[in-house]
Write a protein that holds these residues in place. Structure first.
Motif, PDB file in Angstrom:
ATOM      1  N   SER A  29       0.837  -1.187   0.000  1.00  0.00           N
ATOM      2  CA  SER A  29       0.000   0.000   0.000  1.00  0.00           C
ATOM      3  C   SER A  29       0.875   1.241   0.000  1.00  0.00           C
ATOM      4  N   GLY A  30       0.678   2.112  -1.007  1.00  0.00           N
ATOM      5  CA  GLY A  30       1.470   3.334  -1.080  1.00  0.00           C
ATOM      6  C   GLY A  30       2.868   3.137  -1.614  1.00  0.00           C
ATOM      7  N   GLY A  31       3.156   1.973  -2.156  1.00  0.00           N
ATOM      8  CA  GLY A  31       4.478   1.693  -2.694  1.00  0.00           C
ATOM      9  C   GLY A  31       5.376   1.028  -1.667  1.00  0.00           C
ATOM     10  N   PRO A  32       6.533   0.525  -2.102  1.00  0.00           N
ATOM     11  CA  PRO A  32       7.436  -0.195  -1.200  1.00  0.00           C
ATOM     12  C   PRO A  32       7.837   0.644   0.013  1.00  0.00           C
ATOM     13  N   VAL A  33       7.942  -0.019   1.157  1.00  0.00           N
ATOM     14  CA  VAL A  33       8.343   0.641   2.389  1.00  0.00           C
ATOM     15  C   VAL A  33       9.831   0.972   2.335  1.00  0.00           C
ATOM     16  N   GLU A  34      10.182   2.163   2.789  1.00  0.00           N
ATOM     17  CA  GLU A  34      11.588   2.521   2.908  1.00  0.00           C
ATOM     18  C   GLU A  34      12.125   1.928   4.200  1.00  0.00           C
ATOM     19  N   LEU A  35      13.052   0.994   4.065  1.00  0.00           N
ATOM     20  CA  LEU A  35      13.527   0.252   5.226  1.00  0.00           C
ATOM     21  C   LEU A  35      14.478   1.080   6.082  1.00  0.00           C
ATOM     22  N   ALA A  36      14.345   0.920   7.390  1.00  0.00           N
ATOM     23  CA  ALA A  36      15.272   1.534   8.327  1.00  0.00           C
ATOM     24  C   ALA A  36      16.596   0.778   8.312  1.00  0.00           C
ATOM     25  N   ALA A  37      17.616   1.360   8.920  1.00  0.00           N
ATOM     26  CA  ALA A  37      18.888   0.664   9.102  1.00  0.00           C
ATOM     27  C   ALA A  37      18.741  -0.295  10.272  1.00  0.00           C
ATOM     28  N   CYS A  38      19.203  -1.518  10.080  1.00  0.00           N
ATOM     29  CA  CYS A  38      19.097  -2.551  11.109  1.00  0.00           C
ATOM     30  C   CYS A  38      20.160  -2.337  12.185  1.00  0.00           C
ATOM     31  N   ASP A  39      19.714  -2.299  13.435  1.00  0.00           N
ATOM     32  CA  ASP A  39      20.639  -2.296  14.578  1.00  0.00           C
ATOM     33  C   ASP A  39      21.066  -3.744  14.773  1.00  0.00           C
ATOM     34  N   ALA A  40      22.098  -4.143  14.044  1.00  0.00           N
ATOM     35  CA  ALA A  40      22.402  -5.553  13.831  1.00  0.00           C
ATOM     36  C   ALA A  40      23.274  -6.161  14.913  1.00  0.00           C
ATOM     37  N   VAL A  41      22.870  -7.369  15.317  1.00  0.00           N
ATOM     38  CA  VAL A  41      23.667  -8.224  16.196  1.00  0.00           C
ATOM     39  C   VAL A  41      23.670  -9.617  15.565  1.00  0.00           C
ATOM     40  N   GLU A  42      24.842 -10.187  15.399  1.00  0.00           N
ATOM     41  CA  GLU A  42      24.925 -11.505  14.786  1.00  0.00           C
ATOM     42  C   GLU A  42      24.667 -12.590  15.828  1.00  0.00           C
ATOM     43  N   VAL A  43      23.709 -13.449  15.548  1.00  0.00           N
ATOM     44  CA  VAL A  43      23.407 -14.608  16.396  1.00  0.00           C
ATOM     45  C   VAL A  43      23.650 -15.840  15.544  1.00  0.00           C
TER      46      VAL A  43
END
Length: 381
Positions: A29-43
């Motif tokens: 809806s309204g076009g693709p969502v602009e993704l946030a930057a992931c606060d990444a932790v590797e598991v």
């Protein structure tokens, strides 16, 4: 169980075919969502986005509202979900509390799930809207082209969640191989499968005939010959028993170590622990290419995988404590809230994952299938 089907299920046809797109292809809806930057932790092999519920979920939830409006109009608001086991009325009630105008029809098909989906498409019968499984257990569905081409990132799901499976497969949970232990009889399980060869474990270890996959991670690391040799040595030593019912002798302590997956028995004497070279299998859900309500299928998949209220119930309410643990890409706070069996199971699986468990990926899927089949032949041949 759904993730780790018996080897016989893996031998279904894998001939590639191209399915048509699911009816009524859905766009964001309204076009693709602009993704946030992931606060990444590797598991282990999984990337966790600690900011998922702050920075991703609001946009996903908005997309789900639009999916609901579409789903209500598709096939009279009928949503068909076939899985390993049928959904319980309590689970359906939780979904309908949020989405009351969808009527869920569910079936539990265990080993016949893939064949039922294929048969329904061949005969033109009403098919399931949702398909699910691990890369191994859903291999036939993948090779026969049954996963509809959905770009989940366009609906707000972090791109980091798609490093293990294919883009159309929404990661929703994880399961894996663990040692279940009756601590009244055995203080703790050994850290390796080789450790089970110790004479102190004579007659004290069990595995189910359909659960040869518990050895497959060992084979993926050390090779097929080493794996089949270990299985042979465990059997010939008398340490390992092949039992169809592992739960009763585990709970009584007659056979106090069981090779399997997560616990479902609340007996306080039972614990579960990872072991070196255990296999971890991400679980996925998605839309059937033959779906009559693809928007409903997407809505269910996103709700079941990520809805925080639903997952909080799964983590804390024994009525909803399944054998599968939510996807480890979700924030630490979700897993910290776990109680009871879910705390026991999630802690063991996440410890194993972070400690180097062997994780199935789309690139190694066929190697896993071959190793599981070799383990099955060694265990049951």
């Amino acid at each position: 169980m759904v993730a780790l089907a018996a080897a016989g299920m893996l031998l279904l046809s894998s001939c590639s075919s191209t399915g048509s797109a699911a009816s009524g292809a859905i766009e964001p809806s309204g076009g693709p969502v602009e993704l946030a930057a992931c606060d990444a932790v590797e598991v282990g092999a999984v990337t966790r986005c600690e900011n998922f519920y702050d920075d991703y979920w609001p946009a996903i939830s908005e997309q789900m509202d639009a999916l609901y409006e579409t789903a209500k109009q598709a096939d009279g608001g009928r949503l068909v979900i076939w899985d390993w086991y049928e959904l319980s009325p309590d689970v359906i009630a939780e979904f309908n509390e949020v989405y009351p105008d969808l009527k869920i029809e569910t079936r539990g098909l265990t080993y016949n799930l893939s064949s039922a989906i294929i048969s329904a498409k061949a005969t033109g019968s009403r098919n399931t809207d949702v398909i699910s499984g691990s890369l191994v257990s859903a291999a036939t569905m993948t090779d026969e082209g049954y996963w509809a081409d959905v770009d989940w990132t366009a609906f707000g799901v972090p791109k980091e969640f798609f490093t293990i499976g294919a883009p159309e497969m929404l990661p929703d949970s994880v399961n894996g191989s663990l040692m279940q232990v009756n601590t009244d009889k055995v203080a703790e399980a050994p850290a390796t499968l080789d450790g089970l060869l110790d004479p102190q474990y004579e007659g004290k270890v069990s595995v189910a005939s359909y659960n040869a996959n518990v050895f497959a991670g060992y084979g993926m690391d050390k090779g097929e010959e080493a794996m089949t040799g270990l299985i042979g040595d465990l059997k010939s030593s008398g340490n390992l028993q092949v039992l169809e019912d592992q739960d009763s002798p585990l709970s009584s302590g007659d056979v106090p170590i069981a090779l399997g997956q997560t616990l479902f028995n609340p007996n306080p004497s039972l614990s579960v622990s990872p072991y070196e070279d255990a296999g971890v299998f991400a679980q996925f859900s998605g839309v059937n290419v033959d779906a009559k309500n693809p928007a409903g299928g997407m809505l269910w998949s996103l709700w079941n995988a990520y809805n925080p209220d639903w997952l909080e119930l799964r983590m804390t309410d024994e009525r909803f404590s399944t054998t599968q643990v939510p996807f480890p890409g979700l924030p630490t706070s979700l897993f910290d809230s776990a109680t009871g069996l879910m705390q026991t199971n999630s802690s063991a699986l996440l410890t194993g994952l972070a400690g180097g468990a062997i994780t199935e990926t789309v690139d190694t899927r066929d190697d896993w299938i071959a190793m599981i089949n070799a383990a099955d032949a060694a265990l049951n041949g």
